[in-house]
Design a protein around this motif. Structure first.
Motif, PDB file in Angstrom:
ATOM      1  N   ASN A 129       0.829  -1.214   0.000  1.00  0.00           N
ATOM      2  CA  ASN A 129       0.000   0.000   0.000  1.00  0.00           C
ATOM      3  C   ASN A 129       0.859   1.258   0.000  1.00  0.00           C
ATOM      4  OD1 ASN A 129      -2.292  -1.566   0.042  1.00  0.00           O
ATOM      5  ND2 ASN A 129      -2.498  -1.497   2.264  1.00  0.00           N
ATOM      6  N   THR A 130       1.949   1.245   0.767  1.00  0.00           N
ATOM      7  CA  THR A 130       2.834   2.404   0.840  1.00  0.00           C
ATOM      8  C   THR A 130       3.496   2.668  -0.501  1.00  0.00           C
ATOM      9  OG1 THR A 130       3.264   1.954   3.161  1.00  0.00           O
ATOM     10  CG2 THR A 130       4.829   3.382   2.029  1.00  0.00           C
ATOM     11  N   ARG A 131       4.013   1.604  -1.129  1.00  0.00           N
ATOM     12  CA  ARG A 131       4.681   1.774  -2.427  1.00  0.00           C
ATOM     13  C   ARG A 131       3.703   2.205  -3.508  1.00  0.00           C
ATOM     14  NH1 ARG A 131       9.954   0.139  -2.867  1.00  0.00           N
ATOM     15  NH2 ARG A 131      10.752  -1.197  -1.220  1.00  0.00           N
ATOM     16  N   SER A 132       2.487   1.675  -3.468  1.00  0.00           N
ATOM     17  CA  SER A 132       1.478   2.060  -4.460  1.00  0.00           C
ATOM     18  C   SER A 132       1.119   3.536  -4.301  1.00  0.00           C
ATOM     19  CB  SER A 132       0.230   1.205  -4.305  1.00  0.00           C
ATOM     20  OG  SER A 132       0.525  -0.147  -4.544  1.00  0.00           O
ATOM     21  N   ALA A 133       0.912   3.959  -3.071  1.00  0.00           N
ATOM     22  CA  ALA A 133       0.579   5.361  -2.812  1.00  0.00           C
ATOM     23  C   ALA A 133       1.743   6.263  -3.229  1.00  0.00           C
ATOM     24  CB  ALA A 133       0.246   5.558  -1.349  1.00  0.00           C
ATOM     25  N   GLY A 134       2.973   5.823  -2.973  1.00  0.00           N
ATOM     26  CA  GLY A 134       4.141   6.605  -3.360  1.00  0.00           C
ATOM     27  C   GLY A 134       4.259   6.748  -4.867  1.00  0.00           C
ATOM     28  N   ALA A 135       3.978   5.669  -5.581  1.00  0.00           N
ATOM     29  CA  ALA A 135       4.040   5.712  -7.043  1.00  0.00           C
ATOM     30  C   ALA A 135       2.978   6.653  -7.597  1.00  0.00           C
ATOM     31  CB  ALA A 135       3.853   4.307  -7.617  1.00  0.00           C
ATOM     32  N   GLU A 136       1.784   6.592  -7.020  1.00  0.00           N
ATOM     33  CA  GLU A 136       0.704   7.462  -7.482  1.00  0.00           C
ATOM     34  C   GLU A 136       1.019   8.926  -7.174  1.00  0.00           C
ATOM     35  OE1 GLU A 136      -4.151   7.661  -7.206  1.00  0.00           O
ATOM     36  OE2 GLU A 136      -3.084   5.939  -6.361  1.00  0.00           O
ATOM     37  N   ALA A 137       1.555   9.177  -6.000  1.00  0.00           N
ATOM     38  CA  ALA A 137       1.906  10.552  -5.625  1.00  0.00           C
ATOM     39  C   ALA A 137       3.013  11.094  -6.526  1.00  0.00           C
ATOM     40  CB  ALA A 137       2.345  10.595  -4.165  1.00  0.00           C
ATOM     41  N   ALA A 138       3.980  10.242  -6.853  1.00  0.00           N
ATOM     42  CA  ALA A 138       5.069  10.675  -7.726  1.00  0.00           C
ATOM     43  C   ALA A 138       4.543  11.011  -9.116  1.00  0.00           C
ATOM     44  CB  ALA A 138       6.136   9.586  -7.809  1.00  0.00           C
ATOM     45  N   ALA A 139       3.586  10.222  -9.597  1.00  0.00           N
ATOM     46  CA  ALA A 139       3.005  10.495 -10.916  1.00  0.00           C
ATOM     47  C   ALA A 139       2.238  11.817 -10.891  1.00  0.00           C
ATOM     48  CB  ALA A 139       2.088   9.354 -11.323  1.00  0.00           C
ATOM     49  N   ARG A 140       1.484  12.051  -9.803  1.00  0.00           N
ATOM     50  CA  ARG A 140       0.729  13.307  -9.695  1.00  0.00           C
ATOM     51  C   ARG A 140       1.660  14.510  -9.647  1.00  0.00           C
ATOM     52  NH1 ARG A 140      -4.519  12.294  -9.052  1.00  0.00           N
ATOM     53  NH2 ARG A 140      -5.152  10.402  -7.946  1.00  0.00           N
ATOM     54  N   ALA A 141       2.799  14.353  -8.960  1.00  0.00           N
ATOM     55  CA  ALA A 141       3.749  15.454  -8.822  1.00  0.00           C
ATOM     56  C   ALA A 141       4.620  15.615 -10.068  1.00  0.00           C
ATOM     57  CB  ALA A 141       4.628  15.229  -7.595  1.00  0.00           C
ATOM     58  N   GLY A 142       4.563  14.636 -10.958  1.00  0.00           N
ATOM     59  CA  GLY A 142       5.363  14.711 -12.181  1.00  0.00           C
ATOM     60  C   GLY A 142       6.838  14.471 -11.931  1.00  0.00           C
ATOM     61  N   GLU A 143       7.150  13.690 -10.914  1.00  0.00           N
ATOM     62  CA  GLU A 143       8.559  13.420 -10.609  1.00  0.00           C
ATOM     63  C   GLU A 143       9.176  12.530 -11.686  1.00  0.00           C
ATOM     64  OE1 GLU A 143       8.938  11.886  -6.665  1.00  0.00           O
ATOM     65  OE2 GLU A 143       7.730  13.483  -5.793  1.00  0.00           O
ATOM     66  N   GLU A 144      10.500  12.640 -11.813  1.00  0.00           N
ATOM     67  CA  GLU A 144      11.211  11.893 -12.842  1.00  0.00           C
ATOM     68  C   GLU A 144      11.288  10.400 -12.526  1.00  0.00           C
ATOM     69  OE1 GLU A 144      14.879  13.928 -12.774  1.00  0.00           O
ATOM     70  OE2 GLU A 144      14.032  15.773 -13.583  1.00  0.00           O
ATOM     71  N   ASP A 145      11.291  10.053 -11.239  1.00  0.00           N
ATOM     72  CA  ASP A 145      11.418   8.645 -10.870  1.00  0.00           C
ATOM     73  C   ASP A 145      10.059   7.970 -10.665  1.00  0.00           C
ATOM     74  OD1 ASP A 145      10.757   9.930  -8.522  1.00  0.00           O
ATOM     75  OD2 ASP A 145      11.952   8.578  -7.280  1.00  0.00           O
ATOM     76  N   ALA A 146       9.000   8.527 -11.221  1.00  0.00           N
ATOM     77  CA  ALA A 146       7.659   7.948 -11.054  1.00  0.00           C
ATOM     78  C   ALA A 146       7.586   6.556 -11.678  1.00  0.00           C
ATOM     79  CB  ALA A 146       6.607   8.865 -11.668  1.00  0.00           C
ATOM     80  N   ALA A 147       8.207   6.382 -12.830  1.00  0.00           N
ATOM     81  CA  ALA A 147       8.199   5.074 -13.492  1.00  0.00           C
ATOM     82  C   ALA A 147       8.944   4.039 -12.652  1.00  0.00           C
ATOM     83  CB  ALA A 147       8.828   5.173 -14.879  1.00  0.00           C
ATOM     84  N   GLU A 148      10.023   4.474 -12.038  1.00  0.00           N
ATOM     85  CA  GLU A 148      10.801   3.573 -11.176  1.00  0.00           C
ATOM     86  C   GLU A 148       9.989   3.176  -9.940  1.00  0.00           C
ATOM     87  OE1 GLU A 148      13.877   1.274  -9.575  1.00  0.00           O
ATOM     88  OE2 GLU A 148      13.500   1.994 -11.609  1.00  0.00           O
ATOM     89  N   GLN A 149       9.263   4.124  -9.383  1.00  0.00           N
ATOM     90  CA  GLN A 149       8.435   3.817  -8.214  1.00  0.00           C
ATOM     91  C   GLN A 149       7.306   2.866  -8.577  1.00  0.00           C
ATOM     92  OE1 GLN A 149       7.220   7.027  -5.743  1.00  0.00           O
ATOM     93  NE2 GLN A 149       9.281   7.869  -5.548  1.00  0.00           N
ATOM     94  N   LEU A 150       6.733   3.035  -9.753  1.00  0.00           N
ATOM     95  CA  LEU A 150       5.698   2.100 -10.212  1.00  0.00           C
ATOM     96  C   LEU A 150       6.303   0.708 -10.368  1.00  0.00           C
ATOM     97  CD1 LEU A 150       2.947   1.302 -11.362  1.00  0.00           C
ATOM     98  CD2 LEU A 150       3.741   2.105 -13.592  1.00  0.00           C
ATOM     99  N   ARG A 151       7.484   0.641 -10.945  1.00  0.00           N
ATOM    100  CA  ARG A 151       8.153  -0.655 -11.140  1.00  0.00           C
ATOM    101  C   ARG A 151       8.404  -1.345  -9.806  1.00  0.00           C
ATOM    102  NH1 ARG A 151      12.837  -3.216 -11.317  1.00  0.00           N
ATOM    103  NH2 ARG A 151      14.039  -1.504 -10.453  1.00  0.00           N
ATOM    104  N   MET A 152       8.829  -0.593  -8.809  1.00  0.00           N
ATOM    105  CA  MET A 152       9.095  -1.179  -7.495  1.00  0.00           C
ATOM    106  C   MET A 152       7.803  -1.643  -6.820  1.00  0.00           C
ATOM    107  SD  MET A 152      12.269  -1.354  -7.184  1.00  0.00           S
ATOM    108  CE  MET A 152      12.393  -1.809  -5.468  1.00  0.00           C
ATOM    109  N   ALA A 153       6.719  -0.900  -6.996  1.00  0.00           N
ATOM    110  CA  ALA A 153       5.429  -1.299  -6.416  1.00  0.00           C
ATOM    111  C   ALA A 153       4.955  -2.604  -7.055  1.00  0.00           C
ATOM    112  CB  ALA A 153       4.396  -0.195  -6.617  1.00  0.00           C
TER     113      ALA A 153
END
Length: 91
Positions: free
Chosen positions: A29-53
């Motif tokens: 749940n934490t990693r999923s929320a982090g990936a979604e938040a990164a995508a909303r913020a437009g961070e560069e590592d959003a794809a990496e966070q999705l991959r880790m989730a």
């Protein structure tokens, strides 16, 4: 409280497993929320966070913490949410 020796041991095992499974689910749940938040913020590592989730969800399914269909559903919903977020930013 059980008074049969094998059931006492089984109860101890169940407590350990429940704690381990709860921590794995919490991390998902934490990693999923982090990936979604990164995508909303437009961070560069959003794809990496999705991959880790997704990797953590796969790991939980392999260990038997999640049913394989549940893992597949979670991955699908997460990737669709993030794709929608990215499409909204681009459009």
């Amino acid at each position: 409280m059980a008074n049969i020796k094998s059931q006492i041991k089984r109860n101890r095992q169940n407590v350990k497993r429940r704690m381990r499974n709860r921590s794995v689910r919490s991390e998902i749940n934490t990693r999923s929320a982090g990936a979604e938040a990164a995508a909303r913020a437009g961070e560069e590592d959003a794809a990496e966070q999705l991959r880790m989730a997704v990797k953590r969800i796969d790991s939980a399914a392999a260990k038997g913490v999640l049913h394989p269909n549940t893992a597949s559903r979670k991955k699908s919903r997460l990737t669709r949410r993030i794709a929608r977020i990215n499409a909204g930013e681009e459009g």
